[in-house]
Design a protein around this motif. Structure first.
Motif, PDB file in Angstrom:
ATOM      1  N   ILE B 204      40.568  46.646  23.932  1.00 50.40           N
ATOM      2  CA  ILE B 204      41.235  45.907  25.038  1.00 50.40           C
ATOM      3  C   ILE B 204      41.114  46.374  26.598  1.00 50.40           C
ATOM      4  N   GLY B 205      40.638  47.574  26.196  1.00 53.59           N
ATOM      5  CA  GLY B 205      40.276  48.247  27.769  1.00 53.59           C
ATOM      6  C   GLY B 205      39.020  47.643  28.155  1.00 53.59           C
ATOM      7  N   GLN B 206      38.031  47.302  27.285  1.00 57.03           N
ATOM      8  CA  GLN B 206      36.911  46.639  27.771  1.00 57.03           C
ATOM      9  C   GLN B 206      37.266  45.304  28.357  1.00 57.03           C
ATOM     10  N   GLN B 207      38.072  44.613  27.614  1.00 54.78           N
ATOM     11  CA  GLN B 207      38.487  43.273  28.025  1.00 54.78           C
ATOM     12  C   GLN B 207      38.981  43.274  29.348  1.00 54.78           C
ATOM     13  N   LEU B 208      39.933  44.315  29.651  1.00 52.29           N
ATOM     14  CA  LEU B 208      40.732  44.657  31.097  1.00 52.29           C
ATOM     15  C   LEU B 208      39.573  44.678  32.140  1.00 52.29           C
ATOM     16  N   ILE B 209      38.688  45.612  32.080  1.00 56.27           N
ATOM     17  CA  ILE B 209      37.691  45.888  33.122  1.00 56.27           C
ATOM     18  C   ILE B 209      36.872  44.709  33.253  1.00 56.27           C
ATOM     19  N   ASN B 210      36.424  44.031  32.242  1.00 56.51           N
ATOM     20  CA  ASN B 210      35.695  42.797  32.408  1.00 56.51           C
ATOM     21  C   ASN B 210      36.369  41.986  33.133  1.00 56.51           C
ATOM     22  N   HIS B 211      37.744  41.530  32.646  1.00 52.79           N
ATOM     23  CA  HIS B 211      38.506  40.442  33.673  1.00 52.79           C
ATOM     24  C   HIS B 211      38.796  40.832  35.022  1.00 52.79           C
ATOM     25  N   LYS B 213      36.662  42.964  36.859  1.00 50.22           N
ATOM     26  CA  LYS B 213      35.593  42.965  37.660  1.00 50.22           C
ATOM     27  C   LYS B 213      35.023  41.454  38.103  1.00 50.22           C
ATOM     28  N   THR B 214      35.525  40.486  37.154  1.00 44.89           N
ATOM     29  CA  THR B 214      35.220  39.102  37.699  1.00 44.89           C
ATOM     30  C   THR B 214      36.300  38.277  38.024  1.00 44.89           C
ATOM     31  N   PHE B 215      37.222  39.073  38.734  1.00 40.93           N
ATOM     32  CA  PHE B 215      38.329  38.645  39.428  1.00 40.93           C
ATOM     33  C   PHE B 215      39.233  37.556  38.704  1.00 40.93           C
ATOM     34  N   GLN B 216      39.329  37.851  37.351  1.00 44.29           N
ATOM     35  CA  GLN B 216      40.303  37.064  36.600  1.00 44.29           C
ATOM     36  C   GLN B 216      41.580  37.729  36.142  1.00 44.29           C
ATOM     37  N   TYR B 217      42.262  37.648  37.670  1.00 44.96           N
ATOM     38  CA  TYR B 217      43.711  38.654  37.273  1.00 44.96           C
ATOM     39  C   TYR B 217      44.547  38.074  36.722  1.00 44.96           C
ATOM     40  N   ARG B 218      44.633  36.737  36.342  1.00 42.73           N
ATOM     41  CA  ARG B 218      45.616  36.311  35.246  1.00 42.73           C
ATOM     42  C   ARG B 218      45.344  36.598  34.118  1.00 42.73           C
ATOM     43  N   GLU B 219      43.844  36.793  33.561  1.00 41.72           N
ATOM     44  CA  GLU B 219      43.609  37.376  32.414  1.00 41.72           C
ATOM     45  C   GLU B 219      43.946  38.921  32.386  1.00 41.72           C
ATOM     46  N   VAL B 220      43.937  39.413  33.268  1.00 41.54           N
ATOM     47  CA  VAL B 220      44.210  40.800  33.487  1.00 41.54           C
ATOM     48  C   VAL B 220      45.706  41.086  33.230  1.00 41.54           C
ATOM     49  N   SER B 221      46.590  40.274  33.653  1.00 40.08           N
ATOM     50  CA  SER B 221      47.830  40.480  33.294  1.00 40.08           C
ATOM     51  C   SER B 221      48.254  40.166  31.699  1.00 40.08           C
ATOM     52  N   THR B 222      47.426  39.174  31.382  1.00 36.53           N
ATOM     53  CA  THR B 222      47.861  39.026  29.799  1.00 36.53           C
ATOM     54  C   THR B 222      47.492  40.294  28.956  1.00 36.53           C
ATOM     55  N   ASP B 223      46.123  40.943  29.313  1.00 37.45           N
ATOM     56  CA  ASP B 223      45.690  42.147  28.742  1.00 37.45           C
ATOM     57  C   ASP B 223      46.783  43.204  28.907  1.00 37.45           C
ATOM     58  N   VAL B 224      47.355  43.374  30.267  1.00 33.84           N
ATOM     59  CA  VAL B 224      48.534  44.488  30.509  1.00 33.84           C
ATOM     60  C   VAL B 224      49.449  44.224  29.757  1.00 33.84           C
ATOM     61  N   LEU B 225      49.908  42.678  29.249  1.00 30.84           N
ATOM     62  CA  LEU B 225      51.116  42.375  28.720  1.00 30.84           C
ATOM     63  C   LEU B 225      50.994  42.819  27.141  1.00 30.84           C
ATOM     64  N   VAL B 226      49.598  42.414  26.556  1.00 29.55           N
ATOM     65  CA  VAL B 226      49.329  42.871  25.343  1.00 29.55           C
ATOM     66  C   VAL B 226      49.434  44.110  25.106  1.00 29.55           C
ATOM     67  N   ILE B 227      48.970  45.029  25.934  1.00 27.91           N
ATOM     68  CA  ILE B 227      48.907  46.493  25.984  1.00 27.91           C
ATOM     69  C   ILE B 227      50.324  47.028  25.723  1.00 27.91           C
ATOM     70  N   MET B 228      51.259  46.684  26.575  1.00 27.94           N
ATOM     71  CA  MET B 228      52.504  47.130  26.733  1.00 27.94           C
ATOM     72  C   MET B 228      53.160  46.698  25.118  1.00 27.94           C
ATOM     73  N   ILE B 229      52.923  45.486  24.694  1.00 26.29           N
ATOM     74  CA  ILE B 229      53.498  45.155  23.513  1.00 26.29           C
ATOM     75  C   ILE B 229      52.934  46.119  22.359  1.00 26.29           C
ATOM     76  N   VAL B 230      51.597  46.242  22.211  1.00 25.37           N
ATOM     77  CA  VAL B 230      50.848  47.183  21.160  1.00 25.37           C
ATOM     78  C   VAL B 230      51.636  48.692  21.301  1.00 25.37           C
ATOM     79  N   ILE B 231      51.754  49.171  22.562  1.00 27.81           N
ATOM     80  CA  ILE B 231      52.578  50.525  22.543  1.00 27.81           C
ATOM     81  C   ILE B 231      53.729  50.583  21.983  1.00 27.81           C
TER      82      ILE B 231
END
Ligand SMILES: Nc1ncnc2c1ncn2[C@@H]1O[C@H](COP(=O)(O)OP(=O)(O)OP(=O)(O)O)[C@@H](O)[C@H]1O
Ligand SMILES: [Mg+2]
Lengths: 270, 246
Positions: B204-211, B213-231
């Motif tokens: 998911i770290g790679q997903q996050l950085i890819n999103h 770098k390509t300015f897909q910030y709404r995807e970034v927030s999904t990534d962050v939410l999923v990370i929080m849930i995983v932890i």
């Protein structure tokens, strides 16, 4: 020609030797600690004969535990000689010392059992000296050892009156029952010698008597016992011989009746 | 006492100066808030991909902690000075190895391994395992030295070999610490594997950085939410497992 060598002296020596379990000759033990060299035993000589019930008394730090640990080679003397059944211990390899330890059971003030395991599992661990690591590990995980081992466990559990508790976790037993489990773990080794390091120090009087009675019973069946005690009365009541230590030296070694109040005073004087 | 207070205060001021922000002003803060607006609402378009990536991250942390423990735990027994299973000099060498394993940053190890194994989570697994191995061996060796040695000695007194006595007489003593450390390393491993994802080690770290770098910030927030849930899930399992051992 064979006959000629059996002089009366030799026969006597042989008889003495077979009755002898362990002997200490001029044994000294010192520990290297941060505070420098501490000498725990000095010039201790004594002989343990089969069937004896020896109590070791003395104030704290007198060297009682160290003496016991010399008897089963947990501690090797710095000077002097320990012989187990006539075999001098200092030249033995560790594996050979283990074989000797296998024949000596040991119990402690705190039972030193595994609290989260059952009575039976704890007693089985007394047999771990007979096997290599993998055999013990697999046997334990599978929950069974050889038929003889299982029978040995059953018979000591019965002997110590804890057979119906065999599947109970040790931390659910009373202090006295736990000490019985510890004795069972030592007895399953079918030892020639039982060492007890203050076995009743953390028990109330009733349970202490119970444990001492059990030890006496085992002794009457022929087991040699050496028992560290801090209570002189208990020592006199149960043992056939008392050894008194002070500052690592033997102040008294004889029958309980010969332990006069004066000697007692000397041993425990502040 | 007074001198120490002055000294510590001076250190704090020095540290604050060394890490001061490049710019700061009201305008910057407003810009930051405006920037966060682009993150909302989280996108659900790539949810499957993100969830799969989070499984990769979890697997990386899980393998990293497990391999680290499988190697670190036996090494801890060998390195314990009170059990004295090895000659002193060998023990010294072993302990210094732990220091080396712990002191090389995971990211450096991962960067080297990425060259060897190519992009993907495998390098992260190895890097995290190395690190955990050093950390767990050191921490558990300390636990072994501090623990009660009564049962260990009782088994030695019964003639058991040291390996048997250590496994049956000592391991149960330190087992609660083993569990606690394992789950803590699992949690740290999730974060580490996210960080390693940023340099190309998958998950998911790679997903996050890819999103990002390509300015897909709404995807970034999904990534962050999923990370929080995983932890959160790791934390939950960890508490459950540790409670079950009494
Ligand atoms: N492992 C050790 N390292 C250093 N010194 C030790 C060690 N074990 C015992 N000693 C010291 O040796 C001396 C004798 O100790 P020992 O434990 O044999 O006495 P004890 O009579 O059993 O005492 P207690 O009644 O307190 O159990 C003490 O001064 C003790 O501090
Ligand atoms: Mg003692």
């Amino acid at each position: 020609m064979f006959e000629e060598r059996r002089t009366p002296e030799l026969i006597e020596a042989f008889a003495r030797r077979t009755r002898e379990v362990v002997s200490l000759s001029h044994v000294g033990v010192s520990y290297n600690s941060t505070a420098g060299v501490v000498s725990a035993l000095t010039e201790v000589s004594t002989q343990l004969m089969e069937g004896e019930f020896v109590s070791v008394i003395g104030p704290s730090g007198a060297g009682k535990s160290t003496l016991l640990r010399c008897l089963n080679l947990l501690v090797m003397p710095t000077t002097g000689v320990v012989s187990f059944k006539g075999i001098e211990a200092q030249n033995l390899r560790e594996s050979e010392r283990r074989k000797i330890r296998r024949q000596t059971g040991m119990i402690f003030q705190r039972h030193q059992l595994l609290a989260r395991f059952t009575v039976r599992q704890n007693v089985l661990m007394g047999l771990f000296g007979r096997y290599g690591f993998w055999q013990s590990a697999f046997g334990f995980v599978r929950g069974r050892f050889s038929r003889e081992d299982e029978q040995a466990v059953d018979s000591v559990l019965l002997e110590l009156g804890i057979h119906e508790k065999q599947h109970v976790r040790v931390d659910q037993l009373s202090g006295g029952q736990q000490q019985r489990v510890a004795i069972a773990r030592a007895m399953v080794q079918s030892p020639v010698l039982l060492l007890a390091d203050e076995p009743i120090a953390s028990l109330d009087e009733g349970r202490a008597n119970d444990v001492m009675h059990k030890l006496r019973e085992l002794n009457q069946k022929g087991l040699t016992i050496v028992c560290n005690l801090h209570d002189v009365e208990v020592a006199k009541k149960y043992s056939s011989r008392v050894i008194a230590l002070r500052h690592g030296r033997v102040l008294f070694d004889g029958i309980p009746d010969a332990l006069t109040p004066e000697i007692r005073e000397m041993v425990f004087a502040l | 006492m007074f001198v120490r207070v002055i000294l510590v205060s001076a250190l704090l001021v020095g540290a604050l100066l060394a890490t001061r922000p490049a710019t700061i002003g009201l305008g910057d803060i407003i810009d930051g808030v405006k920037f966060l607006r682009h993150w909302m609402p989280p996108s659900s378009q790539n949810l499957t991909v993100v969830l799969l990536a989070s499984m990769v991250t979890l697997s990386t942390a899980f393998l990293g902690a497990s391999v680290g423990l499988a190697i670190g735990l036996p090494l801890a027994f060998l390195a314990s000075s009170r059990l004295a299973m090895l000659p002193r000099p060998v023990m010294g060498i072993l302990r210094s190895t732990f220091v080396v394993l712990r002191s090389i940053p995971e990211i450096v190890v991962a960067l080297i391994l990425l060259v060897i194994f190519g992009p993907g989570p495998f390098s992260a697994v190895l890097a995290i395992s190395f690190h955990n191995c050093g950390v767990l061996a050191k921490l558990l060796a300390e636990r072994i030295d501090e623990a009660s040695h009564g049962t260990f000695e009782a088994l030695i007194a019964a003639g058991a070999p040291k390996s048997t006595a250590a496994t049956f007489g000592m391991l149960p003593e330190i087992w609660p610490s083993v569990l606690a450390q394992y789950f803590y390393r699992l949690e740290v491993g999730v974060r580490a594997s996210i960080a390693l994802g940023l340099i190309g080690a998958g998950g998911i770290g790679q997903q996050l950085i890819n999103h990002f770098k390509t300015f897909q910030y709404r995807e970034v927030s999904t990534d962050v939410l999923v990370i929080m849930i995983v932890i959160g899930i790791v934390d939950f399992i960890s508490i459950r497992m540790q409670r079950s051992y009494v």
